[in-house]
Design a protein around this motif. Structure first.
Motif, PDB file in Angstrom:
ATOM      1  N   SER A 176       0.820  -1.221   0.000  1.00 41.54           N
ATOM      2  CA  SER A 176       0.000   0.000   0.000  1.00 41.54           C
ATOM      3  C   SER A 176       0.852   1.269   0.000  1.00 41.54           C
ATOM      4  O   SER A 176       0.390   2.336  -0.411  1.00 41.54           O
ATOM      5  CB  SER A 176      -0.940   0.008   1.208  1.00 41.54           C
ATOM      6  N   SER A 177       2.110   1.151   0.428  1.00 41.65           N
ATOM      7  CA  SER A 177       2.996   2.316   0.422  1.00 41.65           C
ATOM      8  C   SER A 177       3.761   2.452  -0.895  1.00 41.65           C
ATOM      9  O   SER A 177       4.259   3.538  -1.208  1.00 41.65           O
ATOM     10  CB  SER A 177       4.005   2.231   1.585  1.00 41.65           C
ATOM     11  N   PRO A 180      -0.590   2.082  -5.653  1.00 47.03           N
ATOM     12  CA  PRO A 180      -1.874   2.720  -5.300  1.00 47.03           C
ATOM     13  C   PRO A 180      -3.052   1.738  -5.287  1.00 47.03           C
ATOM     14  O   PRO A 180      -4.168   2.140  -4.966  1.00 47.03           O
ATOM     15  CB  PRO A 180      -2.058   3.732  -6.441  1.00 47.03           C
ATOM     16  N   TRP A 182      -3.984  -1.108  -3.596  1.00 47.08           N
ATOM     17  CA  TRP A 182      -4.681  -1.537  -2.375  1.00 47.08           C
ATOM     18  C   TRP A 182      -5.594  -0.421  -1.868  1.00 47.08           C
ATOM     19  O   TRP A 182      -6.754  -0.644  -1.545  1.00 47.08           O
ATOM     20  CB  TRP A 182      -3.674  -1.919  -1.288  1.00 47.08           C
ATOM     21  N   ASN A 183      -5.069   0.773  -1.822  1.00 45.69           N
ATOM     22  CA  ASN A 183      -5.808   1.892  -1.230  1.00 45.69           C
ATOM     23  C   ASN A 183      -7.050   2.281  -2.028  1.00 45.69           C
ATOM     24  O   ASN A 183      -8.051   2.721  -1.460  1.00 45.69           O
ATOM     25  CB  ASN A 183      -4.888   3.110  -1.102  1.00 45.69           C
ATOM     26  N   ARG A 184      -7.024   2.118  -3.345  1.00 45.04           N
ATOM     27  CA  ARG A 184      -8.154   2.569  -4.152  1.00 45.04           C
ATOM     28  C   ARG A 184      -9.393   1.684  -3.970  1.00 45.04           C
ATOM     29  O   ARG A 184     -10.510   2.103  -4.242  1.00 45.04           O
ATOM     30  CB  ARG A 184      -7.759   2.626  -5.629  1.00 45.04           C
ATOM     31  N   THR A 185      -9.202   0.432  -3.503  1.00 48.17           N
ATOM     32  CA  THR A 185     -10.350  -0.465  -3.274  1.00 48.17           C
ATOM     33  C   THR A 185     -10.397  -0.991  -1.842  1.00 48.17           C
ATOM     34  O   THR A 185     -11.271  -1.798  -1.515  1.00 48.17           O
ATOM     35  CB  THR A 185     -10.297  -1.676  -4.226  1.00 48.17           C
ATOM     36  N   ASN A 186      -9.456  -0.550  -1.019  1.00 46.50           N
ATOM     37  CA  ASN A 186      -9.313  -1.085   0.337  1.00 46.50           C
ATOM     38  C   ASN A 186      -9.127  -2.602   0.298  1.00 46.50           C
ATOM     39  O   ASN A 186      -9.585  -3.327   1.169  1.00 46.50           O
ATOM     40  CB  ASN A 186     -10.523  -0.719   1.203  1.00 46.50           C
ATOM     41  N   PHE A 217      -7.922  -5.936   8.617  1.00 45.73           N
ATOM     42  CA  PHE A 217      -7.264  -5.510   7.376  1.00 45.73           C
ATOM     43  C   PHE A 217      -7.536  -6.462   6.206  1.00 45.73           C
ATOM     44  O   PHE A 217      -7.192  -6.166   5.064  1.00 45.73           O
ATOM     45  CB  PHE A 217      -5.750  -5.324   7.579  1.00 45.73           C
TER      46      PHE A 217
END
Length: 443
Positions: A176-177, A180, A182-186, A217
């Motif tokens: 996630s770091s 992009p 992981w963050n766009r769909t959680n 998570f």
């Protein structure tokens, strides 16, 4: 059709004219025959034209798919063809994680061969697969290769997975770091493997697993897990796909080379494995809900049953000699014996209430196995004798279809119809979770 109509009309006119030329003393008799002949001709032509119309009309409707409601077989085939079409277009991006998340665990030789090794096999197969994409912007799903069941405790035989939550959390923090996606769909289009007993809860004992629950998570992700039941359970309260435990395809192949599945079977009912005389484990819990203990006590002196409690490296040679293979639950409902039995042509006898079996669209479990309720263990001998006397031949014929074996075995490269291919097909039915597809549909 025009020629067919013209031919009988000319024929009828010719007959009428020919017969009307002869008017003699037998005119009345001839008149009768003329009427009779015309009646026969009329009936014949009516039948001919009606039949031609019906065949043509029926064929036209069938060709357009509107003749009759689709049968269950047609519907199933249509769904499979539709799913396969989606599968051909689907792409998976495999994260290239540092070795500490996967490769380093392979220093334990058992890691890639024991019953939990599907996490390794799926990773390897995807790396060599045509479904893999190196461009994450083209990906429908993202596979996160974290091995959590490789660390096998040599003391008690349990997979030591106390590290699992922190290891997966670390991998998620890393991807996630740096990406992009992981963050766009959680994480809803990200796929993980949990091949141990209670899967998404990441503990091998049910009460602890339930108490811990699924890590927050992972709540939005897709979990490939061996654990599956057909009732509500906290450890499957997540998007998941039930997969088979790992059995080495090489070991199956070697066994079948020596003894084909259709060979002589001189063992009626077989089981080799952990069968506690006293089922209460040191942890205070009852192993296998006492089912294996009950089987041992009830049938150890029954000559129809071949029951062994000690491990034997060549035990597959016993399976291929057996008619029925007992597959009772252990700590969890699933068992590697399910795969071994089917792969080696032994009818699996499933004794695990509420179990949900892998890939039901590919493996017709009711046609190739016997299910016995845990409460009916005492009747096991009678039940198997009844099957042997009634429909055993049909079950074996269904069981020996090589497609069943293929669907439950993982290979290092994806083969059409094998276990990893079945995983991909199941994922293709979840394309509504694909961020890429949703963006395309919005355009």
């Amino acid at each position: 059709m025009a020629e067919s109509k013209a031919f009988p009309r000319r024929r009828g006119f010719y007959v009428k004219m020919k017969l009307s030329h002869h008017k003699n003393g037998r005119a009345q008799e001839k008149s009768f025959f003329i009427r009779y002949y015309k009646w026969i001709l009329w009936v014949s032509l009516s039948i001919y034209f009606f039949t031609s119309y019906y065949i043509s009309h029926s064929h036209s409707h069938k060709s357009h798919g509107t003749a009759a409601p689709m049968t269950k077989t047609h519907v199933s085939r249509a769904l499979v063809e539709s799913s396969n079409g989606e599968l051909k277009e689907m792409r998976v991006f495999v994260y290239d994680l540092p070795p500490k998340y996967n490769v380093e665990w392979l220093s334990n030789e058992r890691c890639s061969n024991h019953l939990f090794a599907s996490e390794v096999a799926i990773h390897r197969a995807l790396l060599n697969s045509d479904y893999r994409t190196f461009d994450p912007l083209e990906a429908d799903f993202f596979f996160v290769p974290v091995y959590v069941s490789c660390n096998f405790s040599t003391i008690n035989g349990f997979p030591a997975i106390g590290h699992a939550r922190s290891l997966i959390a670390s991998a998620i923090a890393l991807i996630s770091s740096h990406y992009p996606f992981w963050n766009r769909t959680n994480g809803s289009d990200h796929v993980f493997v949990a091949s141990h007993d209670f899967a998404s809860c990441f503990h091998t004992m049910e009460d602890v697993a339930i108490a811990d629950g699924i890590p927050l998570f992972l709540k939005n992700s897709i979990i490939l897990q061996t654990f599956g039941v057909n009732y509500k359970h906290p450890c499957q309260d997540v998007e998941h796909i039930v997969i088979p435990p790992y059995i080495s395809p090489d070991s199956v192949h070697d066994t079948l080379k020596k003894s084909p599945v259709t060979g002589r079977r001189d063992i009626f009912a077989f089981f080799r494995g952990k069968m506690e005389v006293n089922p209460k484990n040191v942890s205070g819990r009852f192993y296998s809900k006492k089912v294996r203990t009950m089987i041992w006590r009830k049938f150890i002196t029954d000559r129809r049953f071949y029951l062994q409690r000690h491990r034997f490296a060549g035990y597959q040679s016993e399976i291929v000699r057996s008619i029925f293979c007992l597959c009772p639950l252990g700590w969890a409902p699933w068992s590697p014996r399910l795969v071994e039995s089917i792969a080696l042509g032994c009818v699996p006898v499933i004794i695990a209430d509420g179990i949900r079996l892998p890939f039901p669209s590919a493996v017709n479990w009711p046609e190739i196995s016997i299910t016995v309720a845990e409460k009916d263990i005492g009747k096991l001998g009678t039940i198997l004798e009844h099957v042997a006397a009634s429909n055993l031949t049909t079950i074996q014929k269904n069981l020996w279809d090589p497609r069943n074996r293929r669907a439950l075995l993982f290979h290092n490269q994806v083969q059409e119809g094998d276990a990893t291919w079945q995983v991909l097909r199941a994922l293709s039915e979840k394309l509504d979770r694909s961020y890429r597809r949703s963006r395309i549909s919005e355009q």
